[in-house]
Design a protein around this motif. Structure first.
Motif, PDB file in Angstrom:
ATOM      1  N   ASN A  49     -32.574 -11.266  -9.248  1.00 14.11           N
ATOM      2  CA  ASN A  49     -33.232 -12.527  -8.525  1.00 14.11           C
ATOM      3  C   ASN A  49     -32.269 -13.240  -7.800  1.00 14.11           C
ATOM      4  N   PHE A  50     -31.644 -12.422  -6.947  1.00 12.90           N
ATOM      5  CA  PHE A  50     -30.872 -13.021  -5.766  1.00 12.90           C
ATOM      6  C   PHE A  50     -31.789 -13.789  -4.762  1.00 12.90           C
ATOM      7  N   ASN A  51     -31.281 -14.780  -4.431  1.00 14.84           N
ATOM      8  CA  ASN A  51     -32.437 -15.582  -3.001  1.00 14.84           C
ATOM      9  C   ASN A  51     -31.601 -15.327  -1.906  1.00 14.84           C
ATOM     10  N   LEU A  52     -31.924 -15.604  -0.629  1.00 16.19           N
ATOM     11  CA  LEU A  52     -31.423 -15.507   0.502  1.00 16.19           C
ATOM     12  C   LEU A  52     -30.031 -15.983   0.621  1.00 16.19           C
ATOM     13  N   VAL A  53     -29.556 -17.067   0.267  1.00 17.89           N
ATOM     14  CA  VAL A  53     -28.273 -17.531   0.368  1.00 17.89           C
ATOM     15  C   VAL A  53     -27.415 -16.614  -0.439  1.00 17.89           C
ATOM     16  N   GLY A  54     -27.723 -16.007  -1.738  1.00 21.44           N
ATOM     17  CA  GLY A  54     -27.088 -14.925  -2.348  1.00 21.44           C
ATOM     18  C   GLY A  54     -26.905 -13.928  -1.526  1.00 21.44           C
ATOM     19  N   PHE A  55     -27.888 -13.145  -1.111  1.00 21.16           N
ATOM     20  CA  PHE A  55     -27.686 -12.091  -0.407  1.00 21.16           C
ATOM     21  C   PHE A  55     -26.887 -12.276   1.100  1.00 21.16           C
ATOM     22  N   GLY A  56     -26.737 -13.570   1.485  1.00 24.75           N
ATOM     23  CA  GLY A  56     -25.958 -13.775   3.049  1.00 24.75           C
ATOM     24  C   GLY A  56     -24.704 -13.648   2.406  1.00 24.75           C
ATOM     25  N   GLY A  57     -24.293 -14.312   1.243  1.00 25.00           N
ATOM     26  CA  GLY A  57     -22.874 -14.196   0.788  1.00 25.00           C
ATOM     27  C   GLY A  57     -22.577 -12.799   0.253  1.00 25.00           C
ATOM     28  N   LEU A  58     -23.411 -11.947  -0.385  1.00 25.73           N
ATOM     29  CA  LEU A  58     -23.135 -10.598  -0.429  1.00 25.73           C
ATOM     30  C   LEU A  58     -22.962  -9.875   0.701  1.00 25.73           C
ATOM     31  N   GLY A  59     -23.514 -10.223   1.702  1.00 31.95           N
ATOM     32  CA  GLY A  59     -23.461  -9.345   2.958  1.00 31.95           C
ATOM     33  C   GLY A  59     -22.332  -9.810   3.750  1.00 31.95           C
ATOM     34  N   LEU A  60     -21.751 -11.044   3.619  1.00 34.15           N
ATOM     35  CA  LEU A  60     -20.497 -11.401   4.394  1.00 34.15           C
ATOM     36  C   LEU A  60     -19.379 -10.767   3.416  1.00 34.15           C
ATOM     37  N   CYS A  61     -19.461 -10.657   2.012  1.00 36.46           N
ATOM     38  CA  CYS A  61     -18.343 -10.061   1.393  1.00 36.46           C
ATOM     39  C   CYS A  61     -18.304  -8.424   1.666  1.00 36.46           C
ATOM     40  N   PHE A  62     -19.252  -7.842   1.673  1.00 39.28           N
ATOM     41  CA  PHE A  62     -19.573  -6.494   2.083  1.00 39.28           C
ATOM     42  C   PHE A  62     -18.943  -6.257   3.502  1.00 39.28           C
ATOM     43  N   ALA A  63     -19.155  -7.156   4.466  1.00 35.67           N
ATOM     44  CA  ALA A  63     -18.781  -7.212   5.742  1.00 35.67           C
ATOM     45  C   ALA A  63     -16.949  -7.076   5.893  1.00 35.67           C
ATOM     46  N   LEU A  64     -16.533  -8.225   5.201  1.00 37.17           N
ATOM     47  CA  LEU A  64     -15.157  -8.233   5.047  1.00 37.17           C
ATOM     48  C   LEU A  64     -14.579  -7.240   4.265  1.00 37.17           C
TER      49      LEU A  64
END
Length: 264
Positions: free
Chosen positions: A218-233
């Motif tokens: 049930n992730f929202n867009l903010v959660g996906f944005g943070g997850l994408g940033l962590c994956f990028a780093l």
């Protein structure tokens, strides 16, 4: 709509018009333009939602060679004004934006044709060594792009909300429905182009992980944005650590060969 809002809308329209040729701050993009218009009109939520929807459509709009793409600036500004002032839905905004983008495409070709005069005039000033004249020609050409969006925005702003609502409601449903379907197809094409650009084998696992999270959590867009940033780093760290280890291993192998050569 009061006088202050009209003045602010004209400023936003001018910035978006200039941004469509400068391409530096990306102010002509729907997500930026619609949000600014929504902020001026006091309904930033509708502006963001409409801007995000139109942004997905505009992903497939780009200038290729001499082919001029549909105009996102005029479509974003005017469609947001009409949707908010006439209390219309996002679907109606998409239906309005598609023909506006096509009309803006013809208008920007006309304006760019006119600016050719300023370019040649700037060449004459350059031959004379007149730097102020060159700057004036550049500013005049840029002002033409600003007026290209400001004038239609002023006309729409002067029309009463009731008249706009009556006009939108008078459009046959078969036309608005067809435009909404066409806009939805354009959204899919634009998103497919983005996925095609992401077709990098090293990055595909991150895409699939994000898809699984979207499907089963049930992730929202903010959660996906943070997850994408962590994956990028994480990807950057793993990539550079692997590169550093390769360099160190190569240097060690080179030193070993040098020792063998000395021993020989």
């Amino acid at each position: 709509m009061n006088g202050l809002q009209i003045i602010l809308l004209l400023i936003v329209a001018g910035i978006c018009g200039m941004g469509s040729v400068l391409d530096e701050a990306q102010t002509h993009r729907p997500l930026v333009a619609c949000t600014l218009v929504g902020l001026v009109l006091g309904d930033i939520t509708t502006g963001i939602i409409l801007g995000g929807t139109l942004e997905m459509m505009a992903l497939g709009w780009m200038n290729v060679g001499l082919a001029m793409a549909p105009d996102t600036a005029i479509a974003s500004v005017i469609s947001t004004i009409l949707v908010i002032t006439a209390n219309q839905g996002i679907g109606e905004g998409i239906a309005i934006a598609v023909p506006l983008a096509a009309a803006g495409q013809a208008l920007t070709i006309f304006v760019r044709t006119i600016t050719v005069f300023f370019v040649h005039k700037a060449d004459n000033y350059a031959a004379e060594g007149n730097f102020r004249g060159i700057e004036a020609m550049h500013l005049l050409a840029l002002a033409m792009q600003a007026l290209r969006v400001m004038i239609p925005t002023l006309i729409i702003s002067m029309i009463s909300a009731q008249a706009v609502s009556n006009f939108l409601n008078s459009i046959p449903e078969v036309i608005t429905g067809g435009l909404q379907i066409g806009g939805g197809i354009i959204v899919v094409v634009g998103y497919a182009m983005v996925i095609n650009m992401m077709d990098v084998p090293n990055l595909k696992p991150f895409f699939y992980i994000g898809f699984l999270f979207a499907a089963f959590t049930n992730f929202n867009l903010v959660g996906f944005g943070g997850l994408g940033l962590c994956f990028a780093l994480l990807f950057i760290q793993l990539k550079y650590n692997s590169s550093n280890k390769t360099v160190v291993a190569t240097e060690q192998a080179s030193m070993t060969y040098d020792d063998d050569d000395l021993d020989a």
